[in-house]
Design a protein around this motif. Structure first.
Motif, PDB file in Angstrom:
ATOM      1  N   HIS A   6       0.931  -1.023   0.057  1.00 14.89           N
ATOM      2  CA  HIS A   6      -0.015  -0.033   0.079  1.00 14.89           C
ATOM      3  C   HIS A   6       0.712   1.309   0.161  1.00 14.89           C
ATOM      4  O   HIS A   6       0.740   1.986  -0.734  1.00 14.89           O
ATOM      5  CB  HIS A   6      -0.985  -0.163   1.402  1.00 14.89           C
ATOM      6  N   GLU A   7       2.079   1.393   0.819  1.00 15.63           N
ATOM      7  CA  GLU A   7       2.913   2.296   1.058  1.00 15.63           C
ATOM      8  C   GLU A   7       3.565   2.394  -0.379  1.00 15.63           C
ATOM      9  O   GLU A   7       3.706   3.694  -0.937  1.00 15.63           O
ATOM     10  CB  GLU A   7       3.794   2.042   2.067  1.00 15.63           C
ATOM     11  N   SER A   8       3.928   1.597  -1.080  1.00 14.21           N
ATOM     12  CA  SER A   8       4.640   1.692  -2.406  1.00 14.21           C
ATOM     13  C   SER A   8       3.694   2.354  -3.406  1.00 14.21           C
ATOM     14  O   SER A   8       4.126   3.068  -4.211  1.00 14.21           O
ATOM     15  CB  SER A   8       5.096   0.121  -2.917  1.00 14.21           C
ATOM     16  N   ARG A   9       2.438   2.032  -3.470  1.00 15.12           N
ATOM     17  CA  ARG A   9       1.341   2.360  -4.448  1.00 15.12           C
ATOM     18  C   ARG A   9       1.163   3.977  -4.106  1.00 15.12           C
ATOM     19  O   ARG A   9       1.071   4.866  -5.059  1.00 15.12           O
ATOM     20  CB  ARG A   9       0.045   1.677  -4.436  1.00 15.12           C
ATOM     21  N   LEU A  10       1.137   4.149  -2.840  1.00 17.29           N
ATOM     22  CA  LEU A  10       1.000   5.666  -2.378  1.00 17.29           C
ATOM     23  C   LEU A  10       2.043   6.332  -2.782  1.00 17.29           C
ATOM     24  O   LEU A  10       1.961   7.525  -3.526  1.00 17.29           O
ATOM     25  CB  LEU A  10       0.723   5.930  -0.907  1.00 17.29           C
ATOM     26  N   THR A  11       3.348   6.160  -2.726  1.00 17.24           N
ATOM     27  CA  THR A  11       4.676   6.758  -3.133  1.00 17.24           C
ATOM     28  C   THR A  11       4.584   7.003  -4.780  1.00 17.24           C
ATOM     29  O   THR A  11       4.792   8.021  -5.254  1.00 17.24           O
ATOM     30  CB  THR A  11       5.868   5.811  -2.679  1.00 17.24           C
ATOM     31  N   VAL A  12       4.097   6.090  -5.406  1.00 15.01           N
ATOM     32  CA  VAL A  12       4.021   5.923  -6.877  1.00 15.01           C
ATOM     33  C   VAL A  12       3.153   7.021  -7.258  1.00 15.01           C
ATOM     34  O   VAL A  12       3.214   7.583  -8.379  1.00 15.01           O
ATOM     35  CB  VAL A  12       3.811   4.697  -7.341  1.00 15.01           C
ATOM     36  N   LEU A  13       1.900   6.957  -6.845  1.00 13.77           N
ATOM     37  CA  LEU A  13       0.884   7.698  -7.333  1.00 13.77           C
ATOM     38  C   LEU A  13       0.949   9.379  -6.846  1.00 13.77           C
ATOM     39  O   LEU A  13       0.719   9.993  -7.843  1.00 13.77           O
ATOM     40  CB  LEU A  13      -0.324   7.384  -6.404  1.00 13.77           C
ATOM     41  N   LEU A  14       1.657   9.247  -5.708  1.00 13.83           N
ATOM     42  CA  LEU A  14       2.244  10.896  -5.279  1.00 13.83           C
ATOM     43  C   LEU A  14       3.172  11.292  -6.104  1.00 13.83           C
ATOM     44  O   LEU A  14       3.129  12.584  -6.718  1.00 13.83           O
ATOM     45  CB  LEU A  14       2.605  11.006  -3.973  1.00 13.83           C
ATOM     46  N   GLU A  52       6.458   6.567 -13.645  1.00  7.16           N
ATOM     47  CA  GLU A  52       5.537   6.191 -12.736  1.00  7.16           C
ATOM     48  C   GLU A  52       4.272   5.321 -13.017  1.00  7.16           C
ATOM     49  O   GLU A  52       3.943   4.580 -12.243  1.00  7.16           O
ATOM     50  CB  GLU A  52       4.865   7.497 -11.842  1.00  7.16           C
ATOM     51  N   VAL A  53       4.040   5.337 -14.361  1.00  3.74           N
ATOM     52  CA  VAL A  53       3.008   4.622 -14.910  1.00  3.74           C
ATOM     53  C   VAL A  53       3.437   3.358 -15.006  1.00  3.74           C
ATOM     54  O   VAL A  53       2.841   2.175 -14.723  1.00  3.74           O
ATOM     55  CB  VAL A  53       2.622   5.016 -16.338  1.00  3.74           C
ATOM     56  N   LEU A  54       4.708   3.225 -15.340  1.00  2.45           N
ATOM     57  CA  LEU A  54       5.522   1.675 -15.517  1.00  2.45           C
ATOM     58  C   LEU A  54       5.465   1.025 -14.109  1.00  2.45           C
ATOM     59  O   LEU A  54       5.257  -0.092 -13.943  1.00  2.45           O
ATOM     60  CB  LEU A  54       6.868   1.913 -16.258  1.00  2.45           C
ATOM     61  N   LEU A  55       5.787   1.913 -13.197  1.00  2.42           N
ATOM     62  CA  LEU A  55       6.101   1.310 -11.793  1.00  2.42           C
ATOM     63  C   LEU A  55       4.707   0.792 -11.241  1.00  2.42           C
ATOM     64  O   LEU A  55       4.604  -0.148 -10.414  1.00  2.42           O
ATOM     65  CB  LEU A  55       6.642   2.345 -10.793  1.00  2.42           C
ATOM     66  N   PHE A  56       3.726   1.787 -11.471  1.00  2.42           N
ATOM     67  CA  PHE A  56       2.300   1.154 -10.788  1.00  2.42           C
ATOM     68  C   PHE A  56       1.852  -0.188 -11.671  1.00  2.42           C
ATOM     69  O   PHE A  56       1.164  -0.795 -11.259  1.00  2.42           O
ATOM     70  CB  PHE A  56       1.174   2.452 -11.372  1.00  2.42           C
ATOM     71  N   VAL A  57       1.979  -0.185 -13.089  1.00  7.19           N
ATOM     72  CA  VAL A  57       1.655  -1.266 -13.695  1.00  7.19           C
ATOM     73  C   VAL A  57       2.540  -2.659 -13.369  1.00  7.19           C
ATOM     74  O   VAL A  57       1.872  -3.680 -12.898  1.00  7.19           O
ATOM     75  CB  VAL A  57       1.980  -1.270 -15.339  1.00  7.19           C
ATOM     76  N   GLY A  58       3.693  -2.471 -12.954  1.00  4.57           N
ATOM     77  CA  GLY A  58       4.527  -3.461 -12.231  1.00  4.57           C
ATOM     78  C   GLY A  58       3.876  -3.812 -11.020  1.00  4.57           C
ATOM     79  O   GLY A  58       3.829  -4.907 -10.507  1.00  4.57           O
ATOM     80  N   LEU A  59       3.492  -2.695 -10.106  1.00  4.33           N
ATOM     81  CA  LEU A  59       3.118  -3.086  -8.747  1.00  4.33           C
ATOM     82  C   LEU A  59       1.788  -4.014  -8.896  1.00  4.33           C
ATOM     83  O   LEU A  59       1.567  -4.967  -8.282  1.00  4.33           O
ATOM     84  CB  LEU A  59       2.665  -1.914  -8.139  1.00  4.33           C
ATOM     85  N   LEU A  76       8.437 -11.699  -9.970  1.00  2.00           N
ATOM     86  CA  LEU A  76       9.717 -11.219 -10.817  1.00  2.00           C
ATOM     87  C   LEU A  76       9.278 -10.236 -11.738  1.00  2.00           C
ATOM     88  O   LEU A  76      10.119  -9.375 -12.347  1.00  2.00           O
ATOM     89  CB  LEU A  76      10.310 -12.411 -11.538  1.00  2.00           C
ATOM     90  N   GLU A  77       7.832 -10.170 -12.347  1.00  2.00           N
ATOM     91  CA  GLU A  77       7.569  -9.157 -13.255  1.00  2.00           C
ATOM     92  C   GLU A  77       7.868  -7.610 -12.847  1.00  2.00           C
ATOM     93  O   GLU A  77       7.909  -6.769 -13.401  1.00  2.00           O
ATOM     94  CB  GLU A  77       6.172  -9.472 -13.655  1.00  2.00           C
ATOM     95  N   ARG A  78       7.630  -7.363 -11.470  1.00  2.00           N
ATOM     96  CA  ARG A  78       8.008  -6.168 -11.026  1.00  2.00           C
ATOM     97  C   ARG A  78       9.257  -5.503 -11.463  1.00  2.00           C
ATOM     98  O   ARG A  78       9.595  -4.497 -11.704  1.00  2.00           O
ATOM     99  CB  ARG A  78       8.034  -6.052  -9.574  1.00  2.00           C
ATOM    100  N   TYR A  79      10.335  -6.484 -11.386  1.00  2.00           N
ATOM    101  CA  TYR A  79      11.608  -6.035 -11.730  1.00  2.00           C
ATOM    102  C   TYR A  79      11.867  -5.806 -13.276  1.00  2.00           C
ATOM    103  O   TYR A  79      12.597  -4.797 -13.551  1.00  2.00           O
ATOM    104  CB  TYR A  79      12.689  -7.080 -11.278  1.00  2.00           C
ATOM    105  N   ILE A  80      11.083  -6.459 -13.933  1.00  2.00           N
ATOM    106  CA  ILE A  80      11.145  -6.278 -15.509  1.00  2.00           C
ATOM    107  C   ILE A  80      10.557  -4.607 -15.845  1.00  2.00           C
ATOM    108  O   ILE A  80      11.132  -4.124 -16.500  1.00  2.00           O
ATOM    109  CB  ILE A  80      10.290  -7.030 -16.193  1.00  2.00           C
ATOM    110  N   TRP A  81       9.619  -4.362 -15.134  1.00  2.00           N
ATOM    111  CA  TRP A  81       8.956  -3.135 -15.213  1.00  2.00           C
ATOM    112  C   TRP A  81       9.801  -1.946 -14.912  1.00  2.00           C
ATOM    113  O   TRP A  81       9.923  -0.748 -15.354  1.00  2.00           O
ATOM    114  CB  TRP A  81       7.508  -3.129 -14.674  1.00  2.00           C
ATOM    115  N   THR A  82      10.426  -2.398 -13.490  1.00  2.00           N
ATOM    116  CA  THR A  82      11.320  -1.346 -13.107  1.00  2.00           C
ATOM    117  C   THR A  82      12.720  -1.141 -13.698  1.00  2.00           C
ATOM    118  O   THR A  82      13.205   0.039 -13.961  1.00  2.00           O
ATOM    119  CB  THR A  82      11.739  -1.870 -11.546  1.00  2.00           C
TER     120      THR A  82
END
Length: 346
Positions: A6-14, A52-59, A76-82
């Protein structure tokens, strides 16, 4: 784990909201002032917004549950998007900054008009970036404290790259704003566009450095990285302490996502145990390991003889002289001495 997600999503959206507003303002200011540094910073903010769009998709995608085709899940897909974020920072930000700087130094850009708009945009951008940076820093620092690690060590070891990406992006953005302000000011004071071009080149170097750091972090995670050495050591200790285990022959751990670890161990069980005893012991030990470490997702325990030559060759090939034999050594004598760290130990 849910709180961290939840904290990661808030950070990315902000960060997305801040970067979107900043990008629009910087583009307008770059067009009005003709500043190469501002143009480079505009490209930087556009890249960050896209990132940030890429990070949110990865999350979102990495949080899907395991299924038949992906029995270990999609972590592991999160690391591809990052990793794509790192590519975008370099491709959309750094290369454009280098181009703007070169164009200015070669005298191919027009003269600058009143830079007041540029100063105002840089000031507002610094405030918005500071808000996003504070959220990212607060999360990363809290995660580092929870892991009991210094901030720098946590950044090197983390398996949650989203918040690290935002923190590095925002740190680069704040630094880039200072460089752009210096370039714009020196151009205004001296009348020479050289300073503005140098500022743009420095922003390109800064973004390249951030892209390389992010790329390195995600490359290690994608290739397959061992779990935290402290977790590996504790797993080994717990397995070795089990009354049914004579010797821990080998331990393999693999990070398969954020807060998700696969543990495989080869154990030499004590003589006299029945097959049922071995089965009950492996189930109990796997349950105990998962209870002790929330991040352990799957545990595989294999019964092996300690003196199997093929196994010994594989373990020694992996760990070299870090291999340690059981007390007394196997038949044929110890390969590396009994006081050295065992397999899987940090």
């Amino acid at each position: 784990m849910a709180d961290q997600e939840h904290e990661s999503r808030l950070t990315v959206l902000l960060a997305f909201g801040a970067n979107l507003g900043i990008a629009v303002a910087k583009v307008a200011a770059a067009l009005i002032t003709g500043s190469a540094s501002l143009a480079a910073e505009a490209a930087h903010s556009i890249a960050d917004t896209f990132n940030e769009v890429l990070l949110f998709v990865g999350l979102r995608r990495s949080g899907r549950p395991a299924d038949r085709r992906h029995p270990l899940g999609y972590g592991l897909e999160r690391y591809i998007w990052t990793l794509l974020v790192a590519v975008a920072i370099f491709g959309m930000g750094a290369l454009f900054a280098f181009y703007q700087g070169a164009e200015t130094l070669l005298g191919r850009r027009g003269g600058e008009v009143d830079p007041l708009v540029g100063y105002l945009v840089l000031g507002v951008s610094a405030v918005l970036e500071g808000i996003s940076w504070r959220q990212a820093f607060r999360q990363v620092r809290a995660d580092a404290r929870a892991e009991g690690l210094p901030l720098a060590a946590f950044i090197r070891r983390t398996d949650e790259p989203a918040s690290i990406s935002v923190l590095l992006e925002d740190t680069a953005a704040l630094t880039g704003l200072a460089v752009a302000f210096a370039g714009l000011s020196l151009r205004h004071l001296t009348g020479s566009a050289v300073w503005d071009g140098i500022g743009s080149l420095l922003i390109g170097v800064l973004l390249t450095a951030v892209a390389l750091v992010l790329g390195r972090i995600n490359l290690h995670l994608l290739v397959g990285r061992q779990a935290d050495p402290r977790l590996v050591a504790d797993v080994r200790r717990r397995l070795a302490a089990a009354p049914e285990v004579e010797w821990v022959a080998d331990i393999l751990t693999l990070t398969v996502g954020t807060d998700r670890v696969l543990v495989c161990a080869r154990l030499d069980f004590r003589d006299g145990l029945t097959s049922a005893g071995v089965e009950h012991a492996t189930v109990r030990m796997a349950r105990e390991l998962r209870a002790a470490h929330e991040e352990i997702d799957e545990v595989f325990l294999e019964a092996v003889p300690r003196d199997d030559p093929e196994l010994r060759a594989r373990v020694i090939g992996r760990y070299g002289d870090r291999f340690r034999d059981p007390p007394g050594g196997p038949p044929g004598g110890p390969p590396g001495g009994g006081d050295r760290p065992g397999p899987g130990r940090p």
